[in-house]
Design a protein around this motif. Structure first.
Motif, PDB file in Angstrom:
ATOM      1  N   ILE A   2       0.591   7.403   0.982  1.00  0.00           N
ATOM      2  CA  ILE A   2       1.648   6.439   0.661  1.00  0.00           C
ATOM      3  C   ILE A   2       2.791   7.209   0.033  1.00  0.00           C
ATOM      4  N   ASN A   3       4.021   6.984   0.557  1.00  0.00           N
ATOM      5  CA  ASN A   3       5.184   7.738   0.101  1.00  0.00           C
ATOM      6  C   ASN A   3       6.014   7.030  -0.948  1.00  0.00           C
ATOM      7  N   LYS A   4       6.121   5.698  -0.871  1.00  0.00           N
ATOM      8  CA  LYS A   4       7.021   4.965  -1.751  1.00  0.00           C
ATOM      9  C   LYS A   4       6.549   3.526  -1.889  1.00  0.00           C
ATOM     10  N   ILE A   5       7.032   2.862  -2.950  1.00  0.00           N
ATOM     11  CA  ILE A   5       6.915   1.414  -3.013  1.00  0.00           C
ATOM     12  C   ILE A   5       8.096   0.903  -2.216  1.00  0.00           C
ATOM     13  N   GLY A   6       7.818   0.269  -1.085  1.00  0.00           N
ATOM     14  CA  GLY A   6       8.866  -0.073  -0.145  1.00  0.00           C
ATOM     15  C   GLY A   6       9.508  -1.419  -0.368  1.00  0.00           C
ATOM     16  N   LYS A   7       8.722  -2.474  -0.360  1.00  0.00           N
ATOM     17  CA  LYS A   7       9.273  -3.813  -0.380  1.00  0.00           C
ATOM     18  C   LYS A   7       8.370  -4.732  -1.182  1.00  0.00           C
ATOM     19  N   THR A  81       4.958   4.204   4.300  1.00  0.00           N
ATOM     20  CA  THR A  81       4.416   5.498   4.685  1.00  0.00           C
ATOM     21  C   THR A  81       5.201   6.035   5.876  1.00  0.00           C
ATOM     22  N   SER A  82       5.179   7.336   6.024  1.00  0.00           N
ATOM     23  CA  SER A  82       5.814   7.943   7.192  1.00  0.00           C
ATOM     24  C   SER A  82       4.788   8.218   8.294  1.00  0.00           C
ATOM     25  N   ASP A  83       3.490   7.987   8.009  1.00  0.00           N
ATOM     26  CA  ASP A  83       2.436   8.240   8.992  1.00  0.00           C
ATOM     27  C   ASP A  83       1.310   7.227   8.790  1.00  0.00           C
ATOM     28  N   ILE A  84       1.471   6.062   9.380  1.00  0.00           N
ATOM     29  CA  ILE A  84       0.508   4.986   9.149  1.00  0.00           C
ATOM     30  C   ILE A  84      -0.862   5.278   9.744  1.00  0.00           C
ATOM     31  N   ASN A  86      -2.389   8.211   9.945  1.00  0.00           N
ATOM     32  CA  ASN A  86      -3.064   9.096   8.999  1.00  0.00           C
ATOM     33  C   ASN A  86      -3.515   8.321   7.763  1.00  0.00           C
ATOM     34  N   ALA A  87      -2.638   7.465   7.223  1.00  0.00           N
ATOM     35  CA  ALA A  87      -2.995   6.672   6.047  1.00  0.00           C
ATOM     36  C   ALA A  87      -4.167   5.751   6.358  1.00  0.00           C
ATOM     37  N   HIS A  88      -4.141   5.122   7.528  1.00  0.00           N
ATOM     38  CA  HIS A  88      -5.221   4.229   7.939  1.00  0.00           C
ATOM     39  C   HIS A  88      -6.548   4.989   7.998  1.00  0.00           C
ATOM     40  N   ASN A  89      -6.528   6.169   8.610  1.00  0.00           N
ATOM     41  CA  ASN A  89      -7.746   6.969   8.729  1.00  0.00           C
ATOM     42  C   ASN A  89      -8.281   7.385   7.365  1.00  0.00           C
ATOM     43  N   LYS A  90      -7.396   7.847   6.471  1.00  0.00           N
ATOM     44  CA  LYS A  90      -7.829   8.274   5.138  1.00  0.00           C
ATOM     45  C   LYS A  90      -8.399   7.113   4.333  1.00  0.00           C
ATOM     46  N   MET A  91      -7.721   5.965   4.393  1.00  0.00           N
ATOM     47  CA  MET A  91      -8.216   4.794   3.657  1.00  0.00           C
ATOM     48  C   MET A  91      -9.573   4.359   4.183  1.00  0.00           C
ATOM     49  N   LYS A  92      -9.727   4.378   5.495  1.00  0.00           N
ATOM     50  CA  LYS A  92     -11.008   4.003   6.106  1.00  0.00           C
ATOM     51  C   LYS A  92     -12.107   4.951   5.644  1.00  0.00           C
ATOM     52  N   GLU A  93     -11.819   6.257   5.649  1.00  0.00           N
ATOM     53  CA  GLU A  93     -12.784   7.261   5.176  1.00  0.00           C
ATOM     54  C   GLU A  93     -13.152   7.028   3.720  1.00  0.00           C
ATOM     55  N   ASN A  94     -12.184   6.525   2.929  1.00  0.00           N
ATOM     56  CA  ASN A  94     -12.407   6.284   1.498  1.00  0.00           C
ATOM     57  C   ASN A  94     -13.061   4.938   1.220  1.00  0.00           C
ATOM     58  N   GLY A  95     -13.403   4.197   2.272  1.00  0.00           N
ATOM     59  CA  GLY A  95     -14.106   2.934   2.101  1.00  0.00           C
ATOM     60  C   GLY A  95     -13.226   1.759   1.722  1.00  0.00           C
ATOM     61  N   VAL A  96     -11.930   1.847   1.980  1.00  0.00           N
ATOM     62  CA  VAL A  96     -11.013   0.754   1.668  1.00  0.00           C
ATOM     63  C   VAL A  96     -11.146  -0.322   2.748  1.00  0.00           C
ATOM     64  N   GLU A  97     -11.193  -1.585   2.316  1.00  0.00           N
ATOM     65  CA  GLU A  97     -11.208  -2.698   3.266  1.00  0.00           C
ATOM     66  C   GLU A  97      -9.799  -2.854   3.823  1.00  0.00           C
ATOM     67  N   TYR A 120      -2.506  -6.023  -0.015  1.00  0.00           N
ATOM     68  CA  TYR A 120      -1.300  -5.191   0.022  1.00  0.00           C
ATOM     69  C   TYR A 120      -0.989  -4.913   1.483  1.00  0.00           C
ATOM     70  N   MET A 121       0.281  -4.677   1.753  1.00  0.00           N
ATOM     71  CA  MET A 121       0.670  -4.292   3.106  1.00  0.00           C
ATOM     72  C   MET A 121       1.182  -2.861   3.062  1.00  0.00           C
ATOM     73  N   LEU A 122       0.901  -2.108   4.107  1.00  0.00           N
ATOM     74  CA  LEU A 122       1.454  -0.764   4.281  1.00  0.00           C
ATOM     75  C   LEU A 122       2.227  -0.761   5.578  1.00  0.00           C
ATOM     76  N   ARG A 123       3.483  -0.296   5.501  1.00  0.00           N
ATOM     77  CA  ARG A 123       4.369  -0.316   6.672  1.00  0.00           C
ATOM     78  C   ARG A 123       4.937   1.058   6.955  1.00  0.00           C
ATOM     79  N   GLU A 124       5.058   1.341   8.249  1.00  0.00           N
ATOM     80  CA  GLU A 124       5.801   2.511   8.710  1.00  0.00           C
ATOM     81  C   GLU A 124       7.021   1.960   9.435  1.00  0.00           C
ATOM     82  N   ASP A 125       8.177   2.039   8.796  1.00  0.00           N
ATOM     83  CA  ASP A 125       9.406   1.507   9.378  1.00  0.00           C
ATOM     84  C   ASP A 125       9.923   2.435  10.465  1.00  0.00           C
ATOM     85  N   ARG A 126      10.630   1.846  11.419  1.00  0.00           N
ATOM     86  CA  ARG A 126      11.255   2.652  12.477  1.00  0.00           C
ATOM     87  C   ARG A 126      12.470   3.340  11.943  1.00  0.00           C
TER      88      ARG A 126
END
Length: 126
Positions: A2-7, A81-84, A86-97, A120-126
């Motif tokens: 996660i890079n920033k608090i976006g919205k 995030t700039s790479d959703i 990758n973030a999805h994979n890492k969170m899944k590996e860490n057991g995040v629902e 929470y929502m995680l977004r990769e904006d265009r």
């Protein structure tokens, strides 16, 4: 990951009244405004053109029509995030629902829950 608090979504009774409040009384600027169908729009305001973090002024009734179980009594946090993938994979590996990644017109998104079941929502904006 996660890079920033976006919205942060503020659920409002009337988007135009909320827009006037934030822009006319607090000197915020409209950062983004786009129709989302015939009766809805995406509206973001922020303290300046250069500020990344914004408030999304989202109509309460529109949210409840999309998701009747949504809690519109408190803000919704959207992280960026700039790479959703990758973030999805890492969170899944860490057991995040979490949910699958969805492609939207403005980018990709997914949701996840914290230890107390808060969304929470995680977004990769265009």
């Amino acid at each position: 990951m996660i890079n920033k608090i976006g919205k942060i979504t503020l659920y409002v009774n009337n988007q135009e009244e909320a827009k006037k409040f934030w822009t006319e009384k607090l000197n915020f600027v409209v950062k983004f405004e786009q129709a989302m169908g015939p009766t809805m729009k995406w509206l973001e305001v922020g303290p300046s053109e250069n500020e990344f973090t914004t408030f999304i002024l989202y109509d309460k009734n529109a949210m409840l029509s999309q998701n009747p179980s949504a809690n519109v009594l408190h803000p919704s946090v959207i992280l960026s995030t700039s790479d959703i993938e990758n973030a999805h994979n890492k969170m899944k590996e860490n057991g995040v629902e979490l949910t699958d990644i969805k492609a939207m017109p403005y980018g990709k998104m997914m949701t996840f829950k914290d230890q107390d079941g808060n969304d929470y929502m995680l977004r990769e904006d265009r």
